[in-house]
Design an enzyme around this catalytic site. Structure first.
Site, short mmCIF file in Angstrom:
data_model
loop_
_atom_site.label_atom_id
_atom_site.label_comp_id
_atom_site.label_asym_id
_atom_site.label_seq_id
_atom_site.Cartn_x
_atom_site.Cartn_y
_atom_site.Cartn_z
N GLU A 54 0.82 -1.21 0.00
CA GLU A 54 0.00 0.00 0.00
C GLU A 54 0.85 1.27 0.00
O GLU A 54 0.52 2.24 -0.68
CB GLU A 54 -0.95 0.01 1.21
CG GLU A 54 -2.09 -1.00 1.15
CD GLU A 54 -1.72 -2.36 1.70
OE1 GLU A 54 -0.56 -2.54 2.16
OE2 GLU A 54 -2.58 -3.27 1.67
N HIS A 123 -10.34 -4.61 10.66
CA HIS A 123 -10.84 -4.70 9.30
C HIS A 123 -12.18 -4.02 9.10
O HIS A 123 -12.80 -4.20 8.06
CB HIS A 123 -10.97 -6.17 8.89
CG HIS A 123 -9.65 -6.83 8.66
ND1 HIS A 123 -8.80 -7.15 9.69
CD2 HIS A 123 -9.01 -7.20 7.53
CE1 HIS A 123 -7.72 -7.70 9.19
NE2 HIS A 123 -7.80 -7.74 7.89
#
Lengths: 336, 340
Positions: A54, A123
């Site tokens: 990322e 998450h």
């Protein structure tokens, strides 16, 4: 008018933008699977799967946006933004100011967010307050298919970095990917109006930073974004049976924030209840309170937020998220 | 290895029944790596796991029913139902996990630094997939381990797929060469062969233990369940007609829309999708890559003794699941209310 799901609306608006402008490119992890239709239609040249890195590809998205492309970078989940925080906080958000306004970063970062499907506290965070804290970043949280497509169209057209957050309960592709995995043995409390709805035949941008009134009322203003809005509308219906009349204000974007809409509505009702799926402290809920204070409004105020790390256990997870019961209880207390 | 296999099969069953929410990442197919490495650890050694940490916890001796209960989110689970399978922690066993890809590396470095200070001779082992090899934090942790001569053993479980992306298509150069460039000696082994893993890991961990600095092992394997249960491409591979039917219409209208890419670009991307699906379909017939079956054939013990051993494992796992189910029934908060 057409009828579409939240996820279809996003994909449709994205396809429209890509067909209209060759500079719009997608990259992110697994996009050949997640965006298979766009991958097949536009080719790998414009829909580019990335390594799981990322910090690397989000940083590259910033550079690509500076150099003339209009990237739509996908993070899968906004929780993973933490891995790439530097690209957004220290670069995307700063470059326009650092360059004296001469160099812009037309970048969209797409990411799933939000809980209600039992995936644990790493998450399904909201994190929009954290992002909106940074000057230079715009943060959008659509709650309906029509808003999702319209706001994405505006985000792609915007000359600055926009974080576009898709609630994982509303976007059926995320929910299927992360929650059910094809199972028929699980079910979720999905707000119907957020999952599917009417959308325009051709996408037009919806101005960022403009709230929408979802319900009119006179006693109390309930404000929020995303799934929280649907929970607020449900709670408002319940409260109306008890004689409490609530208006529900969908802020639609956290930054820019429609402070005028808040001040106007609370000016009428004198009460503000914030429904925020993000963490309680130093976030949207506190910002709305500050907005009222700065406007000199003597309003009663309460907030229904997430108060700690979201538990994995689905029962405790649901109790920790803003739900209809918590909203109605807080509203009643405000009316005392 | 068999306990790991059976407990993960049981967890898969509970997930299918809707008793476990969210994602579920299993290590079926990588038992040879987990067992071949962790057999060399003793008390005080540390383990840093990723989102696929169930087997690692089992092999470090964490109570089976506590793990199953945690997967189900029960209050008497390993972490009181707060973490779930991606966030398993056992301080008593010096074993921690994380759902963030690549995060096992830096954590292991910290564990190893504390070992150097407080428990000389003890090591830290980091487990991650080859998809994590492109995360900056993992590469940074290897450099840190090299320059600080930290007792870290980096274990890369390589199934060739980063979620559903061919790792080779998003990874530059050669992994062993890459880690050597960071100052960490690296080796490659067939992770399906537990004996091979055990031998090479034993030598490398021994070296790490003697203060010679970090080491890296890349162990290849095939995971028939893919990235997670319900992996979309595996579902297509298992029932192509049912799963592809709803996709064909949107795919067709996508490629025939105006303002699309060139035909060459479209053929290329459709070809890639077909190629990935083909490879995933092949992974479904990978019995010869099953480390448990492979070891079973090679074990030099009498058939009745083997049967007894296997039945013992079945009983252990059954007992753990039964205990978890009993707890789910009596617990006020446990279980999955989203299950129909």
């Amino acid at each position: 008018m057409r009828k579409m799901t939240y996820a279809q609306a996003i994909e449709d608006a994205l396809a429209q933008a890509m067909a209209a402008d060759e500079r719009v490119v997608i990259f992110g992890e697994d996009v050949h699977t997640l965006r298979m239709n766009l991958y097949a239609r536009f080719g790998e040249h414009r829909v580019r799967p990335t390594p799981i890195s990322e910090a690397g590809f989000l940083g590259a998205a910033v550079g690509a946006a500076m150099a003339g492309l209009r990237p739509v970078a996908e993070l899968i989940m906004i929780d993973f933004f933490a891995v790439a925080a530097d690209a957004l906080i220290n670069h995307a958000a700063k470059i326009e100011t650092f360059s004296g306004g001469r160099w812009k970063v037309p970048l969209v970062v797409r990411a799933g967010c939000g809980g209600g499907y039992g995936d644990g506290g790493q998450h399904q965070q909201a994190l929009w307050g954290l992002l909106a804290h940074i000057p230079g970043l715009k943060v959008v949280v659509p709650s309906t298919p029509a808003d999702a497509g319209g706001l994405l169209t505006a985000a792609i057209a915007d000359e600055g970095p926009v974080v576009f957050l898709e609630h994982q309960l509303l976007a059926e592709d995320w929910l299927e990917y992360l929650g059910s995995g094809g199972r028929t043995t699980v079910s979720y409390d999905i707000p119907v109006a957020g999952r599917e709805g009417e959308v325009p035949d051709l996408w037009e941008p919806i101005e960022l930073g403009k709230a929408a009134t979802r319900r009119e009322g006179s006693d109390l203003t309930i404000a929020g974004v995303g799934v929280g809005i649907h929970r607020a509308v449900e709670a408002a219906e319940l409260l109306s049976l008890e004689g409490i009349s609530s208006s529900v204000l969908d802020l639609r974007s956290i930054a820019p924030l429609d402070r005028d809409a808040i001040v106007t509505d609370v000016g009428r009702t004198s009460r503000l209840l914030v429904v925020d799926e993000d963490y309680r402290d130093y976030g949207l809920a506190g910002e709305l309170a500050a907005t009222l204070l700065e406007a000199g409004l003597p309003a009663c105020y309460a907030r229904v937020t997430v108060e700690g790390t979201i538990p994995f256990d689905p029962a405790r997870e649901r109790a920790s998220l803003p739900n209809v019961n918590r909203i109605a209880t807080a509203a009643r207390r405000l009316m005392e | 290895m068999l306990i790991c296999r059976r407990i993960e099969e049981a967890i898969a069953g509970l997930w299918q029944e809707g008793r476990i929410s969210g994602e579920m990442h299993l290590g079926i197919g990588e038992e040879g790596i987990n067992a071949g490495v962790l057999d060399h650890l003793g008390d005080g050694d540390a383990v840093s796991l990723d989102h696929r940490g169930t087997a690692g916890m089992v092999l470090r001796g964490v109570d089976l029913s506590a793990i199953v209960k945690e997967c189900m989110g029960l209050t008497d689970g390993l972490c009181n139902g707060m973490g779930g399978h991606m966030h398993l922690y056992s301080k008593d066993h010096f074993a921690a996990s994380s759902g963030i890809v690549g995060a096992a590396g830096p954590t292991a470095c910290g564990f190893a630094l504390a070992q150097q200070h407080l428990r000389p001779g003890r090591v830290a082992v980091a487990f991650f997939g080859e998809g994590a090899m492109n995360q900056g934090m993992l590469m940074e942790s290897m450099n840190l381990a090299a320059v600080w001569k930290l007792p870290v053993f980096f274990v890369c479980r390589d199934n060739g797929l980063a979620i559903t992306t061919f790792s080779a298509s998003v990874t530059g150069g050669d992994l062993e060469e890459r880690v050597r460039g960071l100052g960490v000696p690296g080796k490659r082994v067939n992770g399906v062969d537990v004996e091979a893993v055990w031998h090479v890991a034993g030598d490398m961990i021994d070296r790490v233990r003697r203060g010679k600095g970090p080491a890296f092992l890349r162990a290849t394997c095939i995971r028939p369940e893919g990235h997670f249960l319900g992996d979309p491409l595996i579902r297509i591979a298992r029932s192509p007609l049912d799963r592809l039917k709803p996709r064909v219409g949107p795919l067709f209208s996508a490629v025939t829309s105006t303002g699309s890419g060139t035909v060459v670009q479209q053929v290329k991307s459709l070809g890639k999708i077909a190629c990935i699906l083909g490879r995933i379909t092949l992974s479904q017939f990978g019995f010869r890559h099953d480390p448990v079956l492979r070891l079973r054939k090679r074990l030099k013990i009498a058939p009745e003794e083997l049967a007894e051993l296997e039945s013992e494992v079945e009983q252990l796992v059954k007992k753990a699941v039964k205990e978890a189910m009993r707890s789910a029934k009596t617990s006020e908060q446990g279980g999955v209310p989203c299950a129909r």
